[in-house]
Design a protein around this motif. Sequence first.
Motif, PDB file in Angstrom:
ATOM      1  N   GLY A 266      10.271  -3.116   6.881  1.00 58.07           N
ATOM      2  CA  GLY A 266      10.092  -2.124   7.942  1.00 58.07           C
ATOM      3  C   GLY A 266      10.033  -0.688   7.456  1.00 58.07           C
ATOM      4  N   THR A 267       9.616  -0.486   6.220  1.00 54.83           N
ATOM      5  CA  THR A 267       9.471   0.873   5.678  1.00 54.83           C
ATOM      6  C   THR A 267       8.083   1.409   6.006  1.00 54.83           C
ATOM      7  OG1 THR A 267       8.604  -0.029   3.630  1.00 54.83           O
ATOM      8  CG2 THR A 267      10.983   0.299   3.739  1.00 54.83           C
ATOM      9  N   VAL A 268       7.848   2.668   5.689  1.00 57.78           N
ATOM     10  CA  VAL A 268       6.526   3.269   5.928  1.00 57.78           C
ATOM     11  C   VAL A 268       5.439   2.443   5.237  1.00 57.78           C
ATOM     12  CG1 VAL A 268       5.076   5.297   5.529  1.00 57.78           C
ATOM     13  CG2 VAL A 268       7.464   5.593   6.172  1.00 57.78           C
ATOM     14  N   GLU A 269       5.698   2.110   3.951  1.00 59.19           N
ATOM     15  CA  GLU A 269       4.705   1.361   3.180  1.00 59.19           C
ATOM     16  C   GLU A 269       4.523  -0.054   3.741  1.00 59.19           C
ATOM     17  OE1 GLU A 269       7.334   2.903   1.725  1.00 59.19           O
ATOM     18  OE2 GLU A 269       6.217   4.688   1.094  1.00 59.19           O
ATOM     19  N   GLY A 270       5.629  -0.661   4.168  1.00 62.54           N
ATOM     20  CA  GLY A 270       5.565  -2.001   4.739  1.00 62.54           C
ATOM     21  C   GLY A 270       4.729  -2.010   6.011  1.00 62.54           C
ATOM     22  N   GLU A 271       4.938  -0.987   6.847  1.00 66.50           N
ATOM     23  CA  GLU A 271       4.206  -0.883   8.111  1.00 66.50           C
ATOM     24  C   GLU A 271       2.725  -0.612   7.863  1.00 66.50           C
ATOM     25  OE1 GLU A 271       5.008  -1.444  11.189  1.00 66.50           O
ATOM     26  OE2 GLU A 271       7.087  -1.934  10.726  1.00 66.50           O
ATOM     27  N   MET A 272       2.479   0.256   6.883  1.00 66.46           N
ATOM     28  CA  MET A 272       1.094   0.620   6.581  1.00 66.46           C
ATOM     29  C   MET A 272       0.342  -0.608   6.091  1.00 66.46           C
ATOM     30  SD  MET A 272      -0.107   3.802   4.196  1.00 66.46           S
ATOM     31  CE  MET A 272       1.434   4.627   4.384  1.00 66.46           C
ATOM     32  N   THR A 273       0.991  -1.371   5.223  1.00 65.03           N
ATOM     33  CA  THR A 273       0.370  -2.585   4.688  1.00 65.03           C
ATOM     34  C   THR A 273       0.148  -3.607   5.800  1.00 65.03           C
ATOM     35  OG1 THR A 273       1.598  -2.161   2.655  1.00 65.03           O
ATOM     36  CG2 THR A 273       0.563  -4.317   2.858  1.00 65.03           C
TER      37      THR A 273
ATOM     38  N   VAL B   4       0.859  -1.185   0.000  1.00 64.62           N
ATOM     39  CA  VAL B   4       0.000   0.000   0.000  1.00 64.62           C
ATOM     40  C   VAL B   4       0.897   1.239   0.000  1.00 64.62           C
ATOM     41  CG1 VAL B   4      -1.690   1.317   1.335  1.00 64.62           C
ATOM     42  CG2 VAL B   4      -1.835  -1.189   1.267  1.00 64.62           C
ATOM     43  N   ASP B   5       0.693   2.145  -0.938  1.00 61.09           N
ATOM     44  CA  ASP B   5       1.522   3.353  -1.030  1.00 61.09           C
ATOM     45  C   ASP B   5       0.667   4.477  -1.618  1.00 61.09           C
ATOM     46  OD1 ASP B   5       3.354   5.322  -1.454  1.00 61.09           O
ATOM     47  OD2 ASP B   5       4.783   4.077  -2.565  1.00 61.09           O
ATOM     48  N   PHE B   6       0.016   5.208  -0.724  1.00 57.04           N
ATOM     49  CA  PHE B   6      -0.950   6.223  -1.179  1.00 57.04           C
ATOM     50  C   PHE B   6      -0.272   7.307  -1.999  1.00 57.04           C
ATOM     51  CE2 PHE B   6      -3.066   4.563   2.720  1.00 57.04           C
ATOM     52  CZ  PHE B   6      -4.096   3.909   2.049  1.00 57.04           C
ATOM     53  N   SER B   7       1.016   7.583  -1.691  1.00 58.02           N
ATOM     54  CA  SER B   7       1.712   8.646  -2.417  1.00 58.02           C
ATOM     55  C   SER B   7       1.883   8.288  -3.896  1.00 58.02           C
ATOM     56  CB  SER B   7       3.073   8.924  -1.787  1.00 58.02           C
ATOM     57  OG  SER B   7       3.938   7.824  -2.011  1.00 58.02           O
ATOM     58  N   ARG B   8       1.876   6.976  -4.194  1.00 59.56           N
ATOM     59  CA  ARG B   8       1.972   6.563  -5.599  1.00 59.56           C
ATOM     60  C   ARG B   8       0.662   5.964  -6.094  1.00 59.56           C
ATOM     61  NH1 ARG B   8       7.044   2.809  -5.245  1.00 59.56           N
ATOM     62  NH2 ARG B   8       6.926   2.681  -7.504  1.00 59.56           N
ATOM     63  N   GLY B   9      -0.399   6.194  -5.330  1.00 52.47           N
ATOM     64  CA  GLY B   9      -1.732   5.750  -5.754  1.00 52.47           C
ATOM     65  C   GLY B   9      -1.949   4.251  -5.708  1.00 52.47           C
TER      66      GLY B   9
END
Lengths: 196, 196
Positions: free
Chosen positions: A143-150, A111-116
């Motif tokens: 452990g990145t922002v996207e990894g955590e969000m997902t 999941v990466d809202f910044s890239r839609g």
Amino acid sequence: MYPNILKKIIEDFQKLPGIGEKTAERLALHLVTKIDNDEIIQFSNHLANLKEEIKYCNKCHMITDHDVCEICSNPNRDHHIIMVVADAKDVFVMEKMKTYHGLYHVLGGLVDFSRGITDKDLNIDTLEERLKNAKEMIIATSGTVEGEMTAKYLKSLFDDNRLSVTRLAYGLPVGADLKYADELTLSKAVENRLKY
Amino acid sequence: MYPNILKKIIEDFQKLPGIGEKTAERLALHLVTKIDNDEIIQFSNHLANLKEEIKYCNKCHMITDHDVCEICSNPNRDHHIIMVVADAKDVFVMEKMKTYHGLYHVLGGLVDFSRGITDKDLNIDTLEERLKNAKEMIIATSGTVEGEMTAKYLKSLFDDNRLSVTRLAYGLPVGADLKYADELTLSKAVENRLKY
């Protein structure tokens, strides 16, 4: 001053990870001066057929030669544990350990809202179906922002009393000196300390 | 456990210089998971056309888009000086200096008896023809055994009173500390010392 076709191949190589302009030039020049045309044509054909020949496992979406991948069709693996990863390459990394015997589920991204990229772009509906027969879902996103969000999103979707939802441990790399750990890793290592 | 077509592409990448198994795996996985098929097909087409579209300069054998390369057809360059190099990539390296204004001659390799490469496999007959109108031949082969052997051979062929035959200087790299120079380079630097 490079010939036109060489410029194009230099640009092609630069689209690959870790290949900058200098390396791309070196690779393209090596192709034209040191490699036989037969081998270049073979390489060209393999690339042309890549996406056509690659299949995706009907169950876990892993890349494979078959309809169902070797892991999903292996009766000796524990079909009640599903490790959820972002990409096919994470499965290859995990398999090199040779100690995990459950199954996988390849999301096809994070999941990466910044890239839609939202949950609708990921293989989540098929995951829901598979989890009905599972006992544990191991979330193995990075452990990145996207990894955590997902990871949080998956937990919110599937965390119920029936299914055990776990996450890969954060901590110090084995064999590494304390002084080389970044602050976040170190604070996670303290937070998740184990009884000794 | 890689799909068949992916294995082939991993092997193709490993034929390139500086690309080992791990890097080849990473590049192939990146292609299949992160790059659109359109771009892969483009890459494939560029490779297929590489050797067909590349021309070799009628005069100096440099790779080019034309019958005679941009350097040989440039009237502002000194057509009486010919720098002899092993490969096309040496010309690109030299041109980055922007201080050399003579012409080049690409041998297409170096004399290497251990691999059966003799003077007959190199562009030497055309060099002889070109040297008739030249005042200086700069031998710019590398300082390896094959480079030295080729340099000596060229000198023996073309060294006469009319033509000045020179060789690139060996010595300390500019800006480098003495202690990092290998013994051979250091002894060459002493041997070729200049009046200060």
